[in-house]
Design an enzyme around this catalytic site. Structure first.
Site, PDB file in Angstrom:
ATOM      1  N   CYS A 161     -11.224  -2.240  -4.518  1.00  0.00           N
ATOM      2  CA  CYS A 161     -10.028  -3.260  -5.143  1.00  0.00           C
ATOM      3  C   CYS A 161     -10.852  -4.476  -5.739  1.00  0.00           C
ATOM      4  O   CYS A 161     -10.406  -4.958  -6.474  1.00  0.00           O
ATOM      5  CB  CYS A 161      -9.254  -3.833  -3.794  1.00  0.00           C
ATOM      6  N   CYS A 168     -10.759  -4.478  -0.132  1.00  0.00           N
ATOM      7  CA  CYS A 168     -11.697  -3.361  -0.069  1.00  0.00           C
ATOM      8  C   CYS A 168     -12.546  -3.466  -1.212  1.00  0.00           C
ATOM      9  O   CYS A 168     -12.424  -3.974  -2.383  1.00  0.00           O
ATOM     10  CB  CYS A 168     -11.405  -1.798   0.458  1.00  0.00           C
ATOM     11  N   GLU A 213      -3.317  -4.524  -3.094  1.00  0.00           N
ATOM     12  CA  GLU A 213      -3.638  -5.334  -4.248  1.00  0.00           C
ATOM     13  C   GLU A 213      -3.786  -4.463  -5.641  1.00  0.00           C
ATOM     14  O   GLU A 213      -3.684  -5.276  -6.428  1.00  0.00           O
ATOM     15  CB  GLU A 213      -5.169  -5.653  -3.733  1.00  0.00           C
ATOM     16  N   ASN A 215       0.827  -1.190  -0.006  1.00  0.00           N
ATOM     17  CA  ASN A 215      -0.094   0.099   0.000  1.00  0.00           C
ATOM     18  C   ASN A 215       0.904   1.304   0.015  1.00  0.00           C
ATOM     19  O   ASN A 215       1.710   1.237   0.560  1.00  0.00           O
ATOM     20  CB  ASN A 215      -1.074  -0.164   1.041  1.00  0.00           C
ATOM     21  N   ILE A 216       0.234   2.354  -0.796  1.00  0.00           N
ATOM     22  CA  ILE A 216       0.930   3.407  -0.959  1.00  0.00           C
ATOM     23  C   ILE A 216       0.022   4.706  -0.375  1.00  0.00           C
ATOM     24  O   ILE A 216      -0.959   4.806  -1.100  1.00  0.00           O
ATOM     25  CB  ILE A 216       1.543   4.099  -2.185  1.00  0.00           C
ATOM     26  N   GLU A 217       0.319   5.183   0.802  1.00  0.00           N
ATOM     27  CA  GLU A 217      -0.582   6.367   1.265  1.00  0.00           C
ATOM     28  C   GLU A 217      -0.229   7.749   0.815  1.00  0.00           C
ATOM     29  O   GLU A 217       0.948   7.662   0.271  1.00  0.00           O
ATOM     30  CB  GLU A 217      -0.787   6.142   2.961  1.00  0.00           C
ATOM     31  N   CYS A 233      -4.184   0.759  -2.571  1.00  0.00           N
ATOM     32  CA  CYS A 233      -3.997  -0.434  -1.758  1.00  0.00           C
ATOM     33  C   CYS A 233      -3.069  -1.383  -2.419  1.00  0.00           C
ATOM     34  O   CYS A 233      -2.863  -1.444  -3.599  1.00  0.00           O
ATOM     35  CB  CYS A 233      -5.359  -1.251  -1.544  1.00  0.00           C
TER      36      CYS A 233
HETATM   37  N1  THU Z   1      -5.102  -1.373   2.609  1.00  0.00           N
HETATM   38  C1  THU Z   1      -4.912  -2.216   1.559  1.00  0.00           C
HETATM   39  O1  THU Z   1      -3.498  -2.169   1.112  1.00  0.00           O
HETATM   40  N2  THU Z   1      -5.607  -3.414   1.257  1.00  0.00           N
HETATM   41  C2  THU Z   1      -6.553  -3.671   2.016  1.00  0.00           C
HETATM   42  O2  THU Z   1      -7.057  -4.682   1.744  1.00  0.00           O
HETATM   43  C3  THU Z   1      -7.224  -3.033   3.015  1.00  0.00           C
HETATM   44  C4  THU Z   1      -6.714  -1.518   3.299  1.00  0.00           C
HETATM   45  C5  THU Z   1      -4.328  -0.373   3.242  1.00  0.00           C
HETATM   46  C6  THU Z   1      -4.907   1.286   2.720  1.00  0.00           C
HETATM   47  C7  THU Z   1      -4.329   1.992   3.742  1.00  0.00           C
HETATM   48  O3  THU Z   1      -3.162   2.262   3.529  1.00  0.00           O
HETATM   49  C8  THU Z   1      -4.429   1.073   4.939  1.00  0.00           C
HETATM   50  O4  THU Z   1      -4.487  -0.172   4.433  1.00  0.00           O
HETATM   51  C9  THU Z   1      -5.363   1.341   6.074  1.00  0.00           C
HETATM   52  O5  THU Z   1      -6.692   1.079   5.614  1.00  0.00           O
END
Ligand code: THU
Length: 136
Positions: free
Chosen positions: A91, A88, A57, A44-46, A55
């Site tokens: 995704c 989510c 995925e 994941n890259i925020e 996310c």
């Molecule tokens: N996140 C994912 O990368 N994949 C998921 O299936 C659920 C959520 C990440 C998004 C965000 O960076 C962090 O988890 C919290 O939601």
């Protein structure tokens, strides 16, 4: 436990260390297995504009598509959570574009694992959407 996805889960766990998650502190790693046998990973890259976060995925599948792959068998998603997470809603729709029956392997850093299917998590991903423009 089903050993079939051990390698995929291991690659997803390794990718998790690359997560950029300074806001949630929730690192997620993913690994998608292609029909060709190739595996692509993502984390994941925020973003400080939270809605722009991507996310793990989608990062993994985006890398795979950019690498020339379009046929996918399974995706492993790994996290440090009490129970395995599932993709989510956004995704799910993104993954369903290429395989609505994708196998979803959720795994925690402690070794818990749950196998699911995208068709159960997101039934009817195409109903009514751009029927006139189905990709061929
Ligand atoms: N996140 C994912 O990368 N994949 C998921 O299936 C659920 C959520 C990440 C998004 C965000 O960076 C962090 O988890 C919290 O939601």
């Amino acid at each position: 436990m089903d050993k079939q996805f051990d390698d995929l889960v291991a690659m997803a766990l390794a990718a998790r260390s690359k997560a950029y998650a300074p806001y949630s502190k929730f690192a997620v790693g993913a690994a998608v297995k292609c029909k060709s046998g190739a595996v692509f990973v993502g984390a994941n890259i925020e973003n400080r504009s939270f809605g722009l976060t991507i996310c793990a995925e989608r990062v993994a599948m985006g890398a795979a598509v950019a690498g020339g792959e379009r046929d996918f068998v399974a995706i492993a998603v790994t996290s440090d959570s009490d129970e395995p997470i599932v993709p989510c809603g956004a995704c799910r729709q993104f993954l369903a574009e290429f395989n609505p029956d994708l196998i979803i392997v959720g795994a925690t850093v402690r070794g818990d694992r749950k196998i699911d299917s995208l068709s159960r998590l997101l039934p009817d991903p195409t109903r009514g959407i751009l029927k006139h423009a189905d990709p061929s």
